[in-house]
Design an enzyme around this catalytic site. Structure first.
Site, PDB file in Angstrom:
ATOM      1  N   SER A 254     -56.570 -69.427 -61.741  1.00  0.00           N
ATOM      2  CA  SER A 254     -56.014 -68.325 -62.521  1.00  0.00           C
ATOM      3  C   SER A 254     -55.068 -67.517 -61.653  1.00  0.00           C
ATOM      4  CB  SER A 254     -57.128 -67.422 -63.034  1.00  0.00           C
ATOM      5  OG  SER A 254     -57.687 -66.734 -61.937  1.00  0.00           O
ATOM      6  N   LYS A 255     -54.194 -66.791 -62.350  1.00  0.00           N
ATOM      7  CA  LYS A 255     -53.198 -65.987 -61.648  1.00  0.00           C
ATOM      8  C   LYS A 255     -53.862 -65.022 -60.675  1.00  0.00           C
ATOM      9  CE  LYS A 255     -50.695 -63.941 -64.693  1.00  0.00           C
ATOM     10  NZ  LYS A 255     -49.938 -63.910 -65.911  1.00  0.00           N
ATOM     11  N   ARG A 256     -54.990 -64.489 -61.075  1.00  0.00           N
ATOM     12  CA  ARG A 256     -55.625 -63.463 -60.269  1.00  0.00           C
ATOM     13  C   ARG A 256     -56.295 -64.036 -59.026  1.00  0.00           C
ATOM     14  NH1 ARG A 256     -59.587 -61.921 -63.168  1.00  0.00           N
ATOM     15  NH2 ARG A 256     -58.834 -63.017 -64.994  1.00  0.00           N
ATOM     16  N   SER A 258     -55.964 -67.287 -57.689  1.00  0.00           N
ATOM     17  CA  SER A 258     -55.367 -68.366 -56.910  1.00  0.00           C
ATOM     18  C   SER A 258     -53.859 -68.177 -56.826  1.00  0.00           C
ATOM     19  CB  SER A 258     -55.659 -69.713 -57.584  1.00  0.00           C
ATOM     20  OG  SER A 258     -56.730 -69.608 -58.498  1.00  0.00           O
TER      21      SER A 258
END
Ligand code: GLU
Length: 489
Positions: A254-256, A258
């Site tokens: 996920s963006k948050r 990784s």
């Protein structure tokens, strides 16, 4: 075969989108088909020109090309199936929504958010699956007319038939969904803006897409799409859902949590050819031990039927390994050229070329170059500021051993004139000096390495000294000596 990639410009090019784009590229090129880029910008509030730029630029960087759609960000569109930007296709969506309304496959819904909330809460309490209760489907003509006259806000909902949807997924095989669980979903908002499920289906038909290849996160959307396709009388494309990319702990990337943007990898100094090679193996393999493939070789070998069903683990070590393999396959001149963006402009091309052989063997990413070889072009006082006196201590020893090594090294450097200042001779003399001092070569070299490069790990020490030259090497050893406490006694 006509395939498409359909990125939403609501964020920078994501690793998952890049991999989906690559698989579409490989599948279409392998089959001699056509590849379409469609910009899915119906989410006006979150779509930006910058993100579109980032997506298209990075696809180009990876070497991915397409036949239809905008070829460069903000540029002209190519192809006979345009427009390729959803914002420019609103008329068609409105027409198709009217068609669904007229056939009874869609209906207007005037329920307010509060009313919908109340339904949801009621269903939760009754432990029923949350879905629209079809109140507006069952309105009387008078009720409907009243809402219309009152100009009450409304959306258009799709009337989902309670049927079982089956399709033969190109990757997963037979898939089955019970659409009676879905609920009537919204196609068009009150302000007339159409939503993803609707536009994607309209566009795939209009662009004559034959194979929809996308991430597994869309698998649960496909029964909705098939139901819509049937209601609209469209041809059903083949669907293929490729596995998600997972973190090593098997959680979703996920963006948050990784690093997901391609720009970030590019800025670290991964080579595009290594990155594409890496991406291809996220969910696919040729079924052999081979691991190095150019884009053309991948195209030749790629087979959608060989795409794995299980999640694809993102393995940074493998990426680093591949990048190293590609770096070492470059000539020194090619590598110097690739390194240019990470090296100060003040460093002449010829000087850059001189350092390349020193780092080629151990370079993992291009962006590591300032750390690895920056000591060559940084001023002496900057390099001296990189380390504290303790770092000068050899593994076996303290400040006294460090001083002994540095003082003897200084003698070696002083005694060699510029003409003899070459790696081989430097090494020979330093080894003799280490013997004299009764020190192990490693312990003797380590303070010199820190003094000269500012680091405990560096390119080959004597080649580094040679490159730096006599005067600068001496100045750095002297600076290191000044950092050490004055000898006791
Ligand atoms: N725009 C969608 C996304 O970015 C892709 C839709 C599709 O491939 O069907 O996830």
């Amino acid at each position: 075969m006509r395939v498409r990639m359909a990125p939403s410009p609501t964020g920078p090019l994501h690793i998952g989108t890049a991999r989906t784009s690559l698989f579409n590229y490989l599948a279409s090129r392998h089959a001699g088909g056509t590849y379409v880029l469609r910009i899915e910008d119906t989410d006006v509030a979150r779509s930006t020109a910058e993100f579109e730029h980032d997506i298209i630029d990075n696809l180009h960087w990876l070497g991915i090309t397409w036949d239809e759609g905008p070829q460069v960000a903000g540029g002209d569109e190519v192809g006979a199936f345009g427009p390729y930007r959803q914002q420019d296709r609103m008329e068609r969506y409105a027409r198709e929504a009217d068609r669904l309304l007229a056939s009874g496959s869609a209906y207007r819904c005037w329920c307010t958010p509060e009313e919908l909330d109340a339904v949801r809460r009621h269903q939760e309490q009754a432990k029923e699956p949350p879905r629209y209760n079809r109140r507006c489907l069952n309105l009387s003509d008078a009720e409907r007319a009243a809402f219309e006259t009152a100009n009450r806000p409304s959306v258009i909902r799709f009337r989902v038939e309670p049927e079982t949807i089956r399709f033969d997924d190109l990757v997963r095989g037979e898939v089955e969904f019970d659409n009676s669980l879905l609920g009537d979903f919204v196609l068009v908002r009150n302000d007339g803006s159409p939503l993803y499920h609707f536009v994607v289906v309209v566009d795939d038909e209009a662009m004559e897409i034959t194979h929809v290849i996308r991430g597994e996160d869309h698998l649960s959307n496909t029964p909705k799409h098939i139901a819509l396709i049937r209601a609209l009388g469209y041809r059903e494309p083949r669907f293929g859902h490729i596995p998600l990319i997972l973190n090593p702990d098997r959680s979703k990337m996920s963006k948050r949590k990784s690093q997901t943007s391609i720009t970030a990898y590019r800025e670290e100094g991964y080579l595009p050819e290594a990155f594409v090679n890496f991406l291809a193996f996220l969910g696919w393999s040729p079924g052999t031990e081979e691991e190095i493939f150019t884009l053309d070789e991948l195209t030749e070998r790629f087979d959608l039927a060989k795409v794995h069903k299980g999640g694809a683990i993102f393995d940074r070590d493998r990426l680093d390994h591949l990048n190293g393999v590609y770096i070492r396959a470059l000539s020194d001149e090619q590598l110097a050229l690739r390194l240019r963006p990470w090296v100060p402009d003040a460093i002449a091309d010829d000087d850059l070329l001189l350092v390349v052989p020193l780092i080629k063997e151990r370079l993992v990413k291009l962006g590591d170059v300032p750390d690895l070889i920056g000591f060559v072009w940084e001023p002496d006082d900057v390099v001296a500021a990189w380390y504290g006196p303790d770092l000068l201590h050899p593994k076996k020893g303290g400040p006294d051993e460090a001083r002994a090594a540095l003082e003897r090294a200084l003698v070696v450097l002083t005694e060699l004139d510029d003409a003899d200042f070459a790696a081989d001779l430097l090494e020979q003399r330093c080894r003799e000096a280490a013997d004299d001092a009764g020190m192990k070569a490693g312990d003797f070299f380590s303070p010199i390495r820190v003094a000269v490069t500012g680091r405990t790990v560096s390119p080959p020490l004597f080649a580094s000294l040679e490159l730096l030259g006599r005067d600068r090497s001496m100045a750095r050893v002297e600076a290191a000596l000044r950092k050490l406490p004055v000898a006791a006694g």
